[in-house]
Design an enzyme around this catalytic site. Structure first.
Site, PDB file in Angstrom:
ATOM      1  N   HIS A   1       0.839  -1.200   0.000  1.00  0.00           N
ATOM      2  CA  HIS A   1       0.000   0.000   0.000  1.00  0.00           C
ATOM      3  C   HIS A   1       0.876   1.253   0.000  1.00  0.00           C
ATOM      4  CE1 HIS A   1      -3.479  -2.544   1.902  1.00  0.00           C
ATOM      5  NE2 HIS A   1      -3.143  -2.939   0.699  1.00  0.00           N
TER       6      HIS A   1
HETATM    7  C1  FAD Z   1       0.805  -7.241  -4.878  1.00  0.00           C
HETATM    8  C2  FAD Z   1      -0.203  -6.167  -4.512  1.00  0.00           C
HETATM    9  C3  FAD Z   1      -1.367  -6.530  -3.851  1.00  0.00           C
HETATM   10  C4  FAD Z   1      -2.296  -5.560  -3.508  1.00  0.00           C
HETATM   11  N1  FAD Z   1      -3.456  -5.949  -2.882  1.00  0.00           N
HETATM   12  C5  FAD Z   1      -4.417  -5.024  -2.644  1.00  0.00           C
HETATM   13  C6  FAD Z   1      -5.670  -5.404  -2.103  1.00  0.00           C
HETATM   14  O1  FAD Z   1      -5.935  -6.585  -1.861  1.00  0.00           O
HETATM   15  N2  FAD Z   1      -6.595  -4.422  -1.876  1.00  0.00           N
HETATM   16  C7  FAD Z   1      -6.336  -3.107  -2.127  1.00  0.00           C
HETATM   17  O2  FAD Z   1      -7.211  -2.270  -1.899  1.00  0.00           O
HETATM   18  N3  FAD Z   1      -5.155  -2.721  -2.620  1.00  0.00           N
HETATM   19  C8  FAD Z   1      -4.197  -3.643  -2.893  1.00  0.00           C
HETATM   20  N4  FAD Z   1      -2.995  -3.256  -3.405  1.00  0.00           N
HETATM   21  C9  FAD Z   1      -2.742  -1.809  -3.543  1.00  0.00           C
HETATM   22  C10 FAD Z   1      -3.385  -1.225  -4.777  1.00  0.00           C
HETATM   23  O3  FAD Z   1      -3.199  -2.096  -5.878  1.00  0.00           O
HETATM   24  C11 FAD Z   1      -2.739   0.132  -5.053  1.00  0.00           C
HETATM   25  O4  FAD Z   1      -2.898   0.965  -3.930  1.00  0.00           O
HETATM   26  C12 FAD Z   1      -3.389   0.821  -6.254  1.00  0.00           C
HETATM   27  O5  FAD Z   1      -3.326  -0.004  -7.405  1.00  0.00           O
HETATM   28  C13 FAD Z   1      -2.662   2.115  -6.533  1.00  0.00           C
HETATM   29  O6  FAD Z   1      -3.258   2.696  -7.666  1.00  0.00           O
HETATM   30  P1  FAD Z   1      -2.475   3.753  -8.543  1.00  0.00           P
HETATM   31  O7  FAD Z   1      -3.415   4.146  -9.624  1.00  0.00           O
HETATM   32  O8  FAD Z   1      -1.883   4.784  -7.664  1.00  0.00           O
HETATM   33  O9  FAD Z   1      -1.235   2.951  -9.159  1.00  0.00           O
HETATM   34  P2  FAD Z   1      -1.194   1.621 -10.024  1.00  0.00           P
HETATM   35  O10 FAD Z   1      -2.407   0.780  -9.822  1.00  0.00           O
HETATM   36  O11 FAD Z   1       0.154   1.040  -9.768  1.00  0.00           O
HETATM   37  O12 FAD Z   1      -1.295   2.146 -11.528  1.00  0.00           O
HETATM   38  C14 FAD Z   1      -0.235   2.779 -12.176  1.00  0.00           C
HETATM   39  C15 FAD Z   1      -0.214   2.280 -13.596  1.00  0.00           C
HETATM   40  O13 FAD Z   1       0.689   3.072 -14.350  1.00  0.00           O
HETATM   41  C16 FAD Z   1       1.476   2.247 -15.153  1.00  0.00           C
HETATM   42  N5  FAD Z   1       2.749   2.954 -15.369  1.00  0.00           N
HETATM   43  C17 FAD Z   1       3.703   3.293 -14.474  1.00  0.00           C
HETATM   44  N6  FAD Z   1       4.679   3.979 -15.063  1.00  0.00           N
HETATM   45  C18 FAD Z   1       4.341   4.110 -16.357  1.00  0.00           C
HETATM   46  C19 FAD Z   1       4.954   4.720 -17.496  1.00  0.00           C
HETATM   47  N7  FAD Z   1       6.101   5.368 -17.384  1.00  0.00           N
HETATM   48  N8  FAD Z   1       4.319   4.628 -18.691  1.00  0.00           N
HETATM   49  C20 FAD Z   1       3.129   3.989 -18.820  1.00  0.00           C
HETATM   50  N9  FAD Z   1       2.498   3.400 -17.773  1.00  0.00           N
HETATM   51  C21 FAD Z   1       3.100   3.454 -16.556  1.00  0.00           C
HETATM   52  C22 FAD Z   1       1.629   0.966 -14.352  1.00  0.00           C
HETATM   53  O14 FAD Z   1       1.946  -0.108 -15.195  1.00  0.00           O
HETATM   54  C23 FAD Z   1       0.256   0.841 -13.734  1.00  0.00           C
HETATM   55  O15 FAD Z   1      -0.631   0.161 -14.582  1.00  0.00           O
HETATM   56  C24 FAD Z   1      -2.059  -4.202  -3.801  1.00  0.00           C
HETATM   57  C25 FAD Z   1      -0.887  -3.841  -4.481  1.00  0.00           C
HETATM   58  C26 FAD Z   1       0.024  -4.812  -4.849  1.00  0.00           C
HETATM   59  C27 FAD Z   1       1.272  -4.403  -5.601  1.00  0.00           C
END
Ligand code: FAD
Length: 414
Positions: free
Chosen positions: A355
């Site tokens: 997280h």
């Molecule tokens: C193993 C794991 C298990 C988890 N389990 C849970 C759970 O059970 N419940 C829960 O609520 N949360 C869970 N989480 C946390 C949750 O997934 C994250 O808090 C959430 O996905 C964050 O969202 P975000 O949009 O900030 O980033 P992300 O979901 O990481 O999205 C960012 C996206 O940007 C893309 N990206 C990054 N850099 C670039 C670039 N330069 N060019 C193009 N694309 C790019 C990445 O590939 C990704 O698809 C988990 C996380 C992980 C890693």
């Protein structure tokens, strides 16, 4: 707007799980040790014990943020899979005006580089949603960040914004492995105990879940963790005889998460290529209050292990097979640890609960509308803007934020 954005996401991708034996036992145990009231099935974040939402539906199919695309206007959106943004482009500087984002450099799924430019007009923007590690990393490589650090990597400074990459935090998690004399279902996080002091207790179970979780969990103290040791561990587990794997895999995991957290660190550049991971430091348990929360939560977990509800799922004395492999497969918690030892236990078995957040926080990097401070045509909307991880699990809030900001930007344009 926030409430209705949550409801919209919930209707699209959230489901309530049907509890089976292990998760039901942990729920009853939480209530038995006083983490009440029983809040039943709810998406609300409230003290007590609840069954939270899951992105797995009744048939076991996982739903993701990608499901939300079915609500998009397909004439109006192009999605490039496996494309990697290398840099945000800025228009030639005009004196007296802030740097204005004008497009991006990206490579497509075949690795071919392209440039994409914004349409002219006041509403055109680059919205960065690359996550807590990706967004500050991308900003830095685009020349937005601490000027001195960027110059040290020969990156031309577009905007000196020292807050980029600061306030990186990862909620510390500690987990124990509970081998069970009776079969347990395969389950991920369903039951959650929310204490009044910032400790959250969650559970998972089943052959795959337990073994794979345990491999990635803190069986080795942080100072001793390195790639070679972890690989050695994973290999050793793989070659355990099937019968032993079966016995050891019949287990639950009780995880605890520290809210906040108060401890934080920073992200800095390693190489100047988007494909090379940056360096990140979270400084787990550097703030005493985080350690205090871990110790208090661990005491509750100790009580849980001794409840009537858990009686069938815990061994009174471990069979030899488990005892012999105990050190290798996971954290067992002796019942009589005192405070100093509990603090050591918290530090030595700390792991991520995935997280991690921060790096582009509101106030230092973005304003309250998530616009990058001092730039034009550029926002960051993802987990990097948080100064603490919302709820017991953040995903619902991240998705809500996307929906909420989408509507808000749309409204503003009208
Ligand atoms: C193993 C794991 C298990 C988890 N389990 C849970 C759970 O059970 N419940 C829960 O609520 N949360 C869970 N989480 C946390 C949750 O997934 C994250 O808090 C959430 O996905 C964050 O969202 P975000 O949009 O900030 O980033 P992300 O979901 O990481 O999205 C960012 C996206 O940007 C893309 N990206 C990054 N850099 C670039 C670039 N330069 N060019 C193009 N694309 C790019 C990445 O590939 C990704 O698809 C988990 C996380 C992980 C890693």
């Amino acid at each position: 707007m926030v409430a209705s954005a949550y409801a919209w996401v919930e209707a699209a991708v959230a489901f309530f799980p049907r509890l089976q034996q292990w998760q039901s036992a942990v729920r009853d145990a939480l209530l038995e040790v006083g983490i009440g009231p029983n809040n039943g099935n709810t998406y609300e974040h409230m003290e007590g014990t609840k069954v939270g939402g899951s992105t797995f539906d009744e048939a076991g199919k996982r739903h993701t943020a990608a499901d939300l695309l079915q609500h998009a206007d397909s004439n109006n959106i192009t999605v490039l899979l496996f494309a990697n943004v290398h840099r945000i482009l800025f228009a030639p500087p005009e004196s007296g005006s802030p740097p204005k984002a004008s497009g991006v450099v990206f490579s497509d799924s075949s690795g071919v580089r392209h440039q994409a430019f914004l349409r002219q007009g006041p509403w055109s923007e680059v919205l960065v949603a690359a996550g807590a590690i990706g967004s500050p990393h991308l900003l830095m490589l685009s020349g937005v960040g601490d000027g001195a650090s960027l110059r040290a990597h020969d990156i031309p400074v577009v905007l000196n914004l020292p807050g980029v990459g600061k306030g990186m935090a990862d909620n510390p998690a500690n987990a124990i492995y509970v081998p069970s004399p009776i079969p347990v279902e395969t389950s991920l996080i369903q039951i959650v105990g929310i204490t009044d002091f910032g400790g959250y207790i969650e559970a998972a179970s089943g052959a795959q879940a337990s073994l794979s979780q345990v491999v990635s969990l803190g069986t080795v103290a942080p100072g001793l963790r390195n790639e070679a040791v972890m690989l050695q561990y994973a290999e050793a587990l793989k070659y355990l005889p099937h019968e032993i794997q079966r016995i050891l895999g019949q287990a639950g995991v009780i995880l605890q998460k520290v809210d906040g957290p108060a401890s934080s660190g920073s992200l800095s550049l390693n190489e100047i290529n988007i494909e090379d991971s940056p360096l990140v430091r979270f400084n787990y348990y550097s703030a005493p209050e985080d350690l205090f929360t871990c110790i208090e939560t661990t005491r509750v977990v100790q009580q849980i292990l001794n409840t009537e509800a858990m009686r069938n799922f815990t061994y009174t004395s471990f069979p030899d097979t488990i005892r012999r492999n105990a050190e290798m497969i996971g954290n067992f918690m002796p019942a009589n640890l005192d405070v100093i030892t509990l603090a050591e236990w918290c530090r030595n078995t700390v792991t991520t609960i995935w997280h991690y957040h921060g790096g582009c926080q509101v106030g230092s990097v973005v304003d309250k509308d998530y616009r990058v401070v001092g730039a034009a045509g550029l926002r960051v909307i993802d987990g990097s803007i948080f100064d603490s991880s919302p709820g017991t699990n953040p995903q619902a809030t991240v998705m809500m934020l996307g929906r909420y900001m989408g509507l808000k930007i749309h409204q503003d344009r009208q």
